[in-house]
Design a protein around this motif. Structure first.
Motif, mmCIF file in Angstrom:
data_model
loop_
_atom_site.group_PDB
_atom_site.id
_atom_site.type_symbol
_atom_site.label_atom_id
_atom_site.label_comp_id
_atom_site.label_asym_id
_atom_site.label_seq_id
_atom_site.Cartn_x
_atom_site.Cartn_y
_atom_site.Cartn_z
ATOM 1 N N ALA B 203 13.892 -10.712 -12.588
ATOM 2 C CA ALA B 203 14.581 -9.650 -11.852
ATOM 3 C C ALA B 203 13.590 -8.899 -10.973
ATOM 4 C CB ALA B 203 15.250 -8.691 -12.828
ATOM 5 N N ALA B 250 9.960 -3.517 -9.373
ATOM 6 C CA ALA B 250 11.105 -2.608 -9.485
ATOM 7 C C ALA B 250 11.412 -2.216 -10.922
ATOM 8 C CB ALA B 250 12.338 -3.253 -8.857
ATOM 9 N N MET B 251 11.075 -3.092 -11.887
ATOM 10 C CA MET B 251 11.426 -2.772 -13.267
ATOM 11 C C MET B 251 10.369 -1.893 -13.943
ATOM 12 S SD MET B 251 14.301 -4.293 -13.913
ATOM 13 C CE MET B 251 14.502 -4.837 -15.599
ATOM 14 N N SER B 252 9.235 -1.682 -13.290
ATOM 15 C CA SER B 252 8.255 -0.812 -13.922
ATOM 16 C C SER B 252 7.989 0.428 -13.070
ATOM 17 C CB SER B 252 6.953 -1.569 -14.212
ATOM 18 O OG SER B 252 6.400 -2.035 -13.020
ATOM 19 N N CYS B 253 8.983 0.793 -12.281
ATOM 20 C CA CYS B 253 8.915 2.097 -11.640
ATOM 21 C C CYS B 253 10.335 2.660 -11.657
ATOM 22 C CB CYS B 253 8.364 2.001 -10.221
ATOM 23 S SG CYS B 253 9.273 0.915 -9.149
ATOM 24 N N TYR B 254 10.527 3.859 -11.202
ATOM 25 C CA TYR B 254 11.868 4.435 -11.260
ATOM 26 C C TYR B 254 11.997 5.531 -10.227
ATOM 27 C CZ TYR B 254 9.417 8.135 -13.742
ATOM 28 O OH TYR B 254 8.538 9.131 -14.063
#
Lengths: 150, 264
Positions: B203, B250-254
């Motif tokens: 992802a 993208a999965m380790s930031c927000y």
């Protein structure tokens, strides 16, 4: 006939929802006994594989719950979790998992009443849906007599 | 100068120690050149679709240090995405994008790749999009039926993993047996879990090269899963993998305002 009692697994974070469940208990609020609570340090720890494992082992519904945004004990764990759920939800919707059986919520340590009513609501709607067989039926493919026992 | 002449020049002058390209041996297959004497075996035509970048993740290939490689457009994207994940720090790579025998682009730096991709960016395969749209219109039960039917055929050969440029972990989760997250048998249930896991791990990283689909001996359209997630993530987080040299995963930031209307 005996009423169907769903098995619901709740993955909750230690600091907010677990404390909220505790508050519901100490406030003597009554909620459905169908839920099995699994306590995690943080929603950021809740792996999507755990959800699949819960379904594999016969859960009829799952709940994932943690601190409200900006309230995380570890500052940002629930923000990462939220992204993961956005992606995971789009994937499982696309793959045809029954998304009516998955609930995500933010419940703080002060919201014992919200916890109790949320559990009741989820239990009611999953009871209406009946047992979740999609996933357990997969298990029986090609297994024959052993599968029938499962 | 033709691309073949340029490759043999690079090999002779030892600016590269290895060249990875395509050759024809019955079907199109990859060719690894250490010397320039076999350069005429290299071919490039519209059938050369395989993404060769996954070979760059192999330790035995990396040991050559300086490597030239034929790249398709999506292979260039995977190269850029891998670089943004801080891979290849001790590797010097010269990618070639071949248009015809005399016409080719040689990239000297990752910045050049980045600007080339920006200029020539095209959305993924139309057939893939069409298929995704078709599945989106199905009901939940139809989707479930479609995917369980497709995935029942999976023989767990993990060719999708081997062919994927983004699957480079030395130890994959499916090889970990304590706990056994994904059952090893090729059975419907474990197959489903494997494909969910594969899609989740890709992802926000998949560059839509469709190599997994080409590699799949059972013709399972598993590229749809990653393409679908990618399309959704582009809408939700505004990121396209393999387009920027500096790209946060993208999965380790927000963001504070990520959409959470499904969370109660």
């Amino acid at each position: 006939m005996k009423q169907f009692e769903p098995k619901i697994i709740a993955f909750v974070c230690n600091w907010c929802t677990y404390a909220g469940a505790d508050l519901a208990g100490t406030s003597r609020l009554k909620y459905a006994p169908n839920v099995r609570i699994v306590r995690f340090p943080c929603t950021g720890r809740i792996d999507y594989q755990l959800i699949l494992k819960a379904f594999e082992n016969g859960a009829d519904g799952i709940i994932v719950s943690g601190c409200h945004p900006n309230d995380c004990h570890y500052t940002s764990g629930n923000f990462y979790a939220r992204r993961r759920w956005i992606v995971f939800k789009s994937l499982i919707d696309f793959m045809g998992f029954d998304n009516r059986r998955m609930y995500f919520s933010w419940i703080s340590a002060a919201e014992g009443a919200k916890f109790a009513s949320f559990i009741n609501e989820v239990t009611d709607s999953i009871r209406k849906l009946g047992p979740y067989t999609d996933y357990s039926n997969l298990r029986k493919i090609g297994v024959g007599s052993i599968g029938e026992e499962l | 100068m033709t691309v073949l002449a340029r490759v043999s020049e690079l090999l002779d002058s030892q600016q590269i120690n290895l060249f990875i390209g395509y050759t024809q041996k019955g079907s199109i297959c990859p060719l690894f050149l250490k010397e320039s004497d076999q350069v005429d075996k290299l071919i490039f035509n519209e059938d050369c679709l395989q993404n060769l970048v996954p070979y760059l993740n192999k330790h035995e290939v990396q040991s050559f240090g300086k490597i030239g490689i034929f790249c398709t457009f999506s292979a260039l994207r995977s190269l850029l995405q891998l670089k943004s994940e801080k891979r290849f720090s001790n590797l010097s790579i010269i990618p070639f994008l071949v248009i015809s025998d005399d016409e080719f682009v040689e990239f000297g730096s990752y910045e050049e790749i980045e600007s080339y991709i920006e200029k020539n960016f095209k959305k993924g395969d139309d057939n893939v999009q069409e298929m995704i749209d078709k599945i989106n219109l199905m009901s939940t039960e139809e989707k479930w039926e479609f995917w369980t039917n497709e995935l029942t055929g999976c023989i767990k050969c993990y060719a999708c993993r081997s062919a994927c440029p983004m699957c480079y972990c030395d130890k994959c989760s499916v090889e970990i047996n304590n706990p056994q997250w994904v059952p090893t048998a090729s059975h419907s249930q474990g197959n489903l879990e494997w494909h969910v896991m594969r899609a989740m791990h890709l992802a926000g990283r998949c560059v839509n090269c469709n190599e997994c689909f080409r590699a799949c001996p059972m013709d399972i359209p598993l590229n749809l899963l990653t393409s679908k997630i990618n399309a959704d993530m582009e809408v939700a987080f505004g990121q396209i993998p393999g387009t920027k040299l500096k790209l946060d995963y993208a999965m380790s930031c927000y963001k504070f305002d990520d959409k959470d209307n499904f969370i109660r």
